[in-house]
Write an enzyme that holds these catalytic residues in place. Structure first.
Site, PDB file in Angstrom:
ATOM      1  CD  GLU A 113      46.078  31.249  29.976  1.00  0.00           C
ATOM      2  OE1 GLU A 113      44.600  31.427  28.514  1.00  0.00           O
ATOM      3  OE2 GLU A 113      47.109  30.852  29.418  1.00  0.00           O
ATOM      4  CB  CYS A 129      36.705  32.145  32.595  1.00  0.00           C
ATOM      5  SG  CYS A 129      37.469  30.401  32.368  1.00  0.00           S
ATOM      6  CE  LYS A 137      47.866  34.329  46.966  1.00  0.00           C
ATOM      7  NZ  LYS A 137      46.567  33.881  47.372  1.00  0.00           N
TER       8      LYS A 137
HETATM    9  P1  NAD Z   1      41.560  37.194  41.397  1.00  0.00           P
HETATM   10  O1  NAD Z   1      42.968  37.859  39.954  1.00  0.00           O
HETATM   11  O2  NAD Z   1      41.169  38.199  41.641  1.00  0.00           O
HETATM   12  O3  NAD Z   1      42.920  35.720  42.246  1.00  0.00           O
HETATM   13  C1  NAD Z   1      43.647  35.464  41.117  1.00  0.00           C
HETATM   14  C2  NAD Z   1      44.395  34.457  42.846  1.00  0.00           C
HETATM   15  O4  NAD Z   1      45.340  35.634  42.200  1.00  0.00           O
HETATM   16  C3  NAD Z   1      43.295  34.424  43.737  1.00  0.00           C
HETATM   17  O5  NAD Z   1      44.735  33.412  43.954  1.00  0.00           O
HETATM   18  C4  NAD Z   1      44.163  35.811  44.405  1.00  0.00           C
HETATM   19  O6  NAD Z   1      44.474  35.295  45.343  1.00  0.00           O
HETATM   20  C5  NAD Z   1      45.997  35.970  43.799  1.00  0.00           C
HETATM   21  N1  NAD Z   1      46.438  37.194  43.622  1.00  0.00           N
HETATM   22  C6  NAD Z   1      45.257  38.082  43.714  1.00  0.00           C
HETATM   23  N2  NAD Z   1      46.732  39.529  44.281  1.00  0.00           N
HETATM   24  C7  NAD Z   1      47.953  38.856  43.490  1.00  0.00           C
HETATM   25  C8  NAD Z   1      48.927  39.701  43.876  1.00  0.00           C
HETATM   26  N3  NAD Z   1      48.942  40.774  43.906  1.00  0.00           N
HETATM   27  N4  NAD Z   1      50.009  38.577  43.170  1.00  0.00           N
HETATM   28  C9  NAD Z   1      50.044  37.530  43.524  1.00  0.00           C
HETATM   29  N5  NAD Z   1      48.850  36.489  43.707  1.00  0.00           N
HETATM   30  C10 NAD Z   1      47.521  37.548  43.815  1.00  0.00           C
HETATM   31  O7  NAD Z   1      41.007  36.174  40.217  1.00  0.00           O
HETATM   32  P2  NAD Z   1      39.423  35.101  40.780  1.00  0.00           P
HETATM   33  O8  NAD Z   1      38.571  36.576  41.260  1.00  0.00           O
HETATM   34  O9  NAD Z   1      40.193  34.180  42.053  1.00  0.00           O
HETATM   35  O10 NAD Z   1      39.160  34.489  39.475  1.00  0.00           O
HETATM   36  C11 NAD Z   1      38.014  35.362  38.217  1.00  0.00           C
HETATM   37  C12 NAD Z   1      39.099  35.679  37.246  1.00  0.00           C
HETATM   38  O11 NAD Z   1      39.427  34.426  36.906  1.00  0.00           O
HETATM   39  C13 NAD Z   1      38.082  36.084  36.443  1.00  0.00           C
HETATM   40  O12 NAD Z   1      38.436  37.024  36.119  1.00  0.00           O
HETATM   41  C14 NAD Z   1      38.162  34.556  35.367  1.00  0.00           C
HETATM   42  O13 NAD Z   1      37.709  34.900  33.930  1.00  0.00           O
HETATM   43  C15 NAD Z   1      38.824  34.290  35.861  1.00  0.00           C
HETATM   44  N6  NAD Z   1      39.586  33.112  34.814  1.00  0.00           N
HETATM   45  C16 NAD Z   1      39.706  32.873  34.014  1.00  0.00           C
HETATM   46  C17 NAD Z   1      40.622  31.443  33.186  1.00  0.00           C
HETATM   47  C18 NAD Z   1      40.683  31.154  31.685  1.00  0.00           C
HETATM   48  O14 NAD Z   1      41.594  29.936  31.403  1.00  0.00           O
HETATM   49  N7  NAD Z   1      41.284  31.894  31.027  1.00  0.00           N
HETATM   50  C19 NAD Z   1      39.893  30.037  33.937  1.00  0.00           C
HETATM   51  C20 NAD Z   1      39.747  30.676  35.256  1.00  0.00           C
HETATM   52  C21 NAD Z   1      39.175  31.562  35.670  1.00  0.00           C
END
Ligand code: NAD
Length: 521
Positions: A292, A326, A211
């Site tokens: 993560e 991140c 997804k």
């Molecule tokens: P997000 O949490 O908004 O979304 C991440 C994913 O989760 C997306 O595919 C989204 O569609 C999905 N999602 C949202 N609600 C959901 C639910 N209820 N059930 C299942 N899936 C759901 O994050 P984002 O805006 O896509 O990414 C940015 C974030 O990711 C920042 O916080 C960043 O720090 C983090 N990030 C962390 C790492 C790491 O390795 N720690 C790497 C990259 C990004």
């Protein structure tokens, strides 16, 4: 399939292009034209190898010009999400029987195809999420690295795992797959993280429901097609874009889902972790969650640091890809003895940052990913203006796209909102520290623990930070971004996640379970 395994070379990172080579620049321009010509194309769901168009669509917009629709994907209904899980469960029965080396072949083939199409994928990232040329190529180079690295890791795990010999028994321990996984990546490393998470899950014998993020669903659609071209059998990767709250929750809580591999925000990660913990009727296992999550990453600049090097490191860590990593530096913690010099030099450096449409290579910073991000980051800037002294930026840039100026706010208190919450945009807080002890204390004062850097020439300070700077990825005298597969296994502590160390030797273990087999002889 002809075997590439016997002649496999040791893993080496792809070199990221800087586009100084006129041939690379020309290839990138051509790819941008080619991808642009296909704007508006529709991409179906892929369930059990069947392509399914739905009425409801997800529009992927160019954040530099949101009137441009990069592409549309179908949006899965609840019933289709269920079908995807069931298709993955059926495919698991045969996919799990392949050997690790057999599955590694598919990753190597996918890597070869991705290398051939590197510029097209780079160009797509420029349009779909607003990456500059080098940032886009860095993302795709990392994606190739994940495919190549995990293929080799699968070969390593296929080797025997020693157990202590016992008289009268023949014992062995083998690693077997888990089952059906939900792969839920973010949009910010829309190539690397999405492909890396998917590749690790399938090479170990699992099947997945992918997804993607709605902000970067087109690149995921391309990748699913590429896997099919690489020969990955139907049902192994099922592609179901859709709303997180609508189908995300359903997939995560589905009783046939065995594990969830998530990368994204703390809020969504914790929600998924909670949902996955509750057993559903018919569920036979405790779901494994690899999550993560976010960061609030600091660069500490000690009194003895090379200030020019620290300024450069902070500027690129804070503003590369608009601070939407991140690992981005969002807090510079600077010893008061060099504070004023640092702030002055940083202001001069930031003034040189160009902001604009990233399809033009003269722009270093592009737009933030979408309107919601623009609003949320702008609200943090407003808050920051009350919490500190504006040094650079602070406003929108341009009219059309989601552009923001690189923003630096100094004299921020260690517990201020902009010093504590993840902003995920081009906003840097500078915090003054009384001395090195104070700086280390401030560096550890958030709930996160992802990356951090220290600029210092003093071995004692470096030793101290090695022990006390509580982050999953610690750097000395270099930027806090740009982890390389294999060299810098990546993952964070505390609310930054489960420290899975993507791109490291422990990562594939997260997608397998060990089985011990003893036979009396
Ligand atoms: P997000 O949490 O908004 O979304 C991440 C994913 O989760 C997306 O595919 C989204 O569609 C999905 N999602 C949202 N609600 C959901 C639910 N209820 N059930 C299942 N899936 C759901 O994050 P984002 O805006 O896509 O990414 C940015 C974030 O990711 C920042 O916080 C960043 O720090 C983090 N990030 C962390 C790492 C790491 O390795 N720690 C790497 C990259 C990004």
């Amino acid at each position: 399939m002809t075997s590439t395994i016997e002649r496999i070379a040791p893993f080496k990172n792809e070199i990221v292009k800087n586009f100084q080579d006129p041939a690379d620049a020309a290839a990138m321009k051509a790819a941008l034209d080619e991808v642009r010509a296909a704007f508006g194309k529709h991409y179906p769901l892929v369930i059990d190898g069947r392509k399914i168009e739905t009425e409801k669509k997800i529009r992927s917009l160019n954040p530099a010009d949101p009137e441009q629709v990069v592409g549309l994907t179908s949006s899965a209904s609840k019933a289709q999400a269920n079908e995807a899980v069931e298709a993955a469960a059926r495919a698991f029965e045969s996919w799990k029987r392949l050997t690790l080396p057999e599955r590694a072949e598919y990753l190597l083939r996918a890597a070869a195809l991705l290398k051939q199409r590197r510029f097209a994928y780079d160009a797509l990232l420029v349009y779909e999420v607003g990456k500059s040329w080098p940032e886009a190529d860095g993302d795709i180079a990392e994606a190739i690295d994940f495919l190549e690295f995990y293929a080799r890791e699968a070969l390593r795990y296929a080797e025997p795992h020693p157990v202590v010999p016992i008289d009268g028994e023949r014992n062995e321990m083998i690693y077997i797959p888990l089952g059906v996984g939900a792969v839920i990546p973010p949009w910010n490393f829309a190539g690397a993280i999405m492909m890396g998470m998917t590749a690790a899950a399938i090479v170990t014998g699992n099947t997945v429901v992918l997804k993607p993020s709605s902000d970067s669903a087109i690149i995921a659609a391309w990748f699913v097609d590429l896997l099919t071209e690489a020969g990955v059998p139907r049902g192994v990767v099922n592609f179901v874009p859709g709303s997180g709250s609508e189908i995300g929750d359903l997939i995560v809580s589905h009783p046939q889902i065995r594990f969830i591999s998530f990368t994204g925000s703390k809020e969504v990660g914790l929600h998924i972790n909670e949902l996955a913990a509750k057993p559903q009727p018919g569920q036979k296992w405790i779901k494994r969650v690899v999550a993560e999550m976010g960061g609030k990453d600091s660069i500490v600049v000690a009194a003895d640091a090379d200030v020019d090097a620290a300024v450069e490191g902070v500027a690129v860590s804070a503003f590369g890809f608009q601070g939407q990593k991140c690992s981005a530096c969002s807090r510079a913690i600077v010893d008061e003895k060099i504070y004023d010099e640092f702030v002055d030099k940083l202001k001069t450096r930031v003034a040189k940052i160009t902001v604009g449409d990233p399809s033009d290579p003269k722009n270093y910073m592009g737009p933030v990913v979408n309107e919601a991000a623009l609003k949320s980051i702008s609200a943090y800037i407003d808050k920051g203006l009350k919490e500190g002294r504006l040094i650079s930026g602070g406003k929108r840039a341009g009219e059309k796209g989601y552009f923001l100026e690189p923003t630096v706010i100094a004299d921020v208190a260690p517990n201020a909102t902009i010093a504590q919450e993840e902003i995920f945009g081009p906003v840097l807080a500078i915090i003054k520290a009384k001395d090195f002890d104070d700086a280390m204390h401030i560096a550890n004062n958030t709930e996160f623990g992802l990356t951090g850097s220290l600029y210092s020439k003093d071995e004692k300070k470096i030793e101290r930070a090695r022990d006390d700077f509580f982050v999953g990825n610690l750097y000395f005298n270099r930027k806090s971004t740009g982890a390389m597969v294999g060299a810098h296994p990546f993952g964070g502590f505390n609310m930054s996640g489960t420290d899975s160390k993507a791109g490291g030797r422990d990562y594939l273990l997260l997608f397998m379970q060990a089985k011990t087999i003893s036979r009396k002889v």
